[in-house]
Design an enzyme around this catalytic site. Structure first.
Site, PDB file in Angstrom:
ATOM      1  N   LYS A  49       0.842  -1.202   0.000  1.00  0.00           N
ATOM      2  CA  LYS A  49       0.000   0.000   0.000  1.00  0.00           C
ATOM      3  C   LYS A  49       0.875   1.249   0.000  1.00  0.00           C
ATOM      4  CE  LYS A  49      -3.900  -2.336   2.052  1.00  0.00           C
ATOM      5  NZ  LYS A  49      -4.544  -2.831   3.276  1.00  0.00           N
ATOM      6  N   GLN A  55      -4.947  -1.229   9.358  1.00  0.00           N
ATOM      7  CA  GLN A  55      -4.735  -2.562   8.790  1.00  0.00           C
ATOM      8  C   GLN A  55      -5.322  -3.616   9.717  1.00  0.00           C
ATOM      9  OE1 GLN A  55      -3.310  -3.309   5.686  1.00  0.00           O
ATOM     10  NE2 GLN A  55      -4.041  -5.362   6.162  1.00  0.00           N
ATOM     11  N   ASP A  63     -11.392   3.052   3.710  1.00  0.00           N
ATOM     12  CA  ASP A  63     -11.829   1.656   3.587  1.00  0.00           C
ATOM     13  C   ASP A  63     -13.360   1.568   3.545  1.00  0.00           C
ATOM     14  OD1 ASP A  63      -9.946  -0.270   3.204  1.00  0.00           O
ATOM     15  OD2 ASP A  63      -9.479  -0.561   5.327  1.00  0.00           O
TER      16      ASP A  63
END
Ligand SMILES: NC(=O)c1ccc[n+]([C@@H]2O[C@H](COP(=O)([O-])OP(=O)(O)OC[C@H]3O[C@@H](n4cnc5c(N)ncnc54)[C@H](OP(=O)(O)O)[C@@H]3O)[C@@H](O)[C@H]2O)c1
Length: 295
Positions: A50, A94, A117
Site C-alpha cells: 500500500k 490494517q 476503507d
C-alpha cells in the site's frame, strides 16, 4: 463457449494510472496514513504494498506502527491524532488487529470523511442512503470489473451476490443497486442456491468456500466476478504446497460464462487500486478540489 477472462491485474493497473494522472492535476498532494498494529507477516506485506503504490501514484504515504501489545486507548488516540491532522486525507487501519483489541471500536474512531476503507457506520449509512461518501474498496473493484465486461451501463442486469458480510456482500449488493441493477443477496440460508445463481447476469460469489460455484450454476453468457480468495492444498506443486482458488470453480464456470475473473489476478488487485482512488476522492472532498476527470 469459453468465457473471456477479465484481467483484474491489468484493470487495477489502469485504475492506478488514472489515479496518478488525476493526482498530477491536483493543486496539492493527497496523503494516506496507514496504521499497522503488531507484526502479522501478511499484514506487513499488505502495508508495504500500500505504501509503495501510494507513493507510485504521486501521493504522500505516512506509515504508523504500534507494537503488538498496544492498548485500545493507544490505537484510538493515534487515530484521533490522524483525524485532527489537516494534512491527512485518508486513514487505513490494517486488519486484523492483535488479539484483545476491538477492531470495530477502533474503526468507529476514524473520521468518516477520511474512512478510505469505507468501513465506519457513517460510511455504511451513506452508502445505503445513496448519499456521497467513501465506499468499501473490494466491492467498488467488483463493480468496475463488471463494467469492464458488460459496459458502463449495468441497469436492468440481475446481480446475484452470494454473501452478506459487512465488508463485501452487503456493500457490493448496494453498489450494484446504485447502478440500477436488480439485486438478489444469497447467503448460507438461501434455498435452491444453484437455481438462484442461474438467474444471474452478474454472479458475485463472496463466500470463502473454495470452488463452491460450479459451471451448472451459471447462466450461459453471464459475468462471474469472483471475490473469494481461498488457500487450498496443491499436492501437484509438491508436498505441503498450496495455491489460491476462488469461490467459483474456474474451469467449469468458464465453459458457460461469458466473462470470468480469475483467482488470483481478478478482484484481488482491485482492492488497493480502489483504496488509492478513495484517497484522492477523500482529498478532493475535504479540500474542496474538483474531482479530476477519469476517476
Ligand atoms: N481483496 C479481495 O479480493 C477480498 C477482500 C475481502 C474478502 N475477500 C474474500 O471474499 C470472501 C468472503 O469474504 P467475507 O469477509 O465477506 O467473508 P465472511 O464474512 O465469512 O462472509 C461469508 C458470507 O458467505 C455466506 N456463506 C457461507 N457459506 C455459504 C454457503 N454454503 N452458501 C451460501 N452462502 C454462504 C455467509 O452467509 P451467512 O451470513 O448466512 O453466514 C456470509 O454472508 C473470502 O474468500 C475472502 O477471502 C477478498
Amino acid at each position: 463457449m469459453a468465457a473471456v477472462k477479465i484481467d483484474g491485474t491489468a484493470v487495477a493497473a489502469d485504475v492506478r494510472s488514472a489515479v496518478a494522472a488525476a493526482v498530477s492535476t491536483l493543486p496539492g498532494q493527497p496523503c494516506l496514513a496507514v496504521v499497522l498494529v503488531g507484526e502479522d507477516p501478511a499484514s506487513e506485506v499488505y502495508v508495504r504494498n500500500k505504501v509503495k503504490m501510494t507513493q507510485a501514484a504521486g501521493m504522500v504515504s505516512i506509515h504508523h506502527r504500534l507494537p503488538a501489545d498496544a492498548t485500545q486507548g493507544e490505537v484510538e488516540s493515534l487515530i484521533e491524532r490522524l483525524n485532527a491532522d489537516p494534512d491527512v486525507d485518508g486513514i487505513l487501519l490494517q486488519l486484523p488487529l492483535p488479539k484483545g483489541l476491538d477492531a470495530d471500536a477502533a474503526i468507529e474512531k476514524i473520521d468518516p470523511d477520511k474512512d478510505v476503507d469505507g468501513l465506519t457506520e457513517v460510511s455504511a449509512g451513506r452508502l445505503s442512503l445513496g448519499k456521497p461518501g467513501l465506499r468499501p474498496c473490494t466491492p467498488v473493484g467488483s463493480v468496475i470489473l463488471a463494467k469492464r465486461a458488460l459496459g458502463e451501463d449495468l441497469s436492468g442486469k440481475h446481480v446475484v451476490v452470494i454473501g452478506r458480510s459487512i465488508l463485501v456482500g452487503k456493500p457490493a449488493a448496494l453498489l450494484f443497486l446504485a447502478e440500477n441493477c436488480t439485486v438478489t443477496i444469497a447467503h448460507s440460508r438461501t434455498a435452491n442456491l444453484a437455481e438462484v445463481c442461474r438467474g444471474a447476469d452478474i454472479l458475485v460469489p463472496a463466500v470463502g468456500r473454495p470452488e463452491m460455484v460450479r459451471g451448472d450454476w451459471v447462466k450461459p453468457g453471464a459475468a462471474v466476478i469472483d471475490v473469494g480468495i481461498n488457500r487450498v492444498p496443491a499436492p501437484e506443486k509438491g508436498e505441503g504446497k498450496t495455491k489460491l482458488v476462488g469461490d467459483a470453480h474456474y474451469e467449469s464456470c468458464a465453459e458457460v460464462a461469458g466473462f470470468i475473473t480469475p483467482v488470483p489476478g481478478g478482484v484481488g488487485p482491485m482492492t488497493i487500486a480502489c483504496l488509492l482512488r478513495n484517497t484522492v476522492l477523500a482529498a478532493c472532498a475535504r479540500r474542496g478540489w474538483a474531482v479530476p476527470a477519469g476517476l
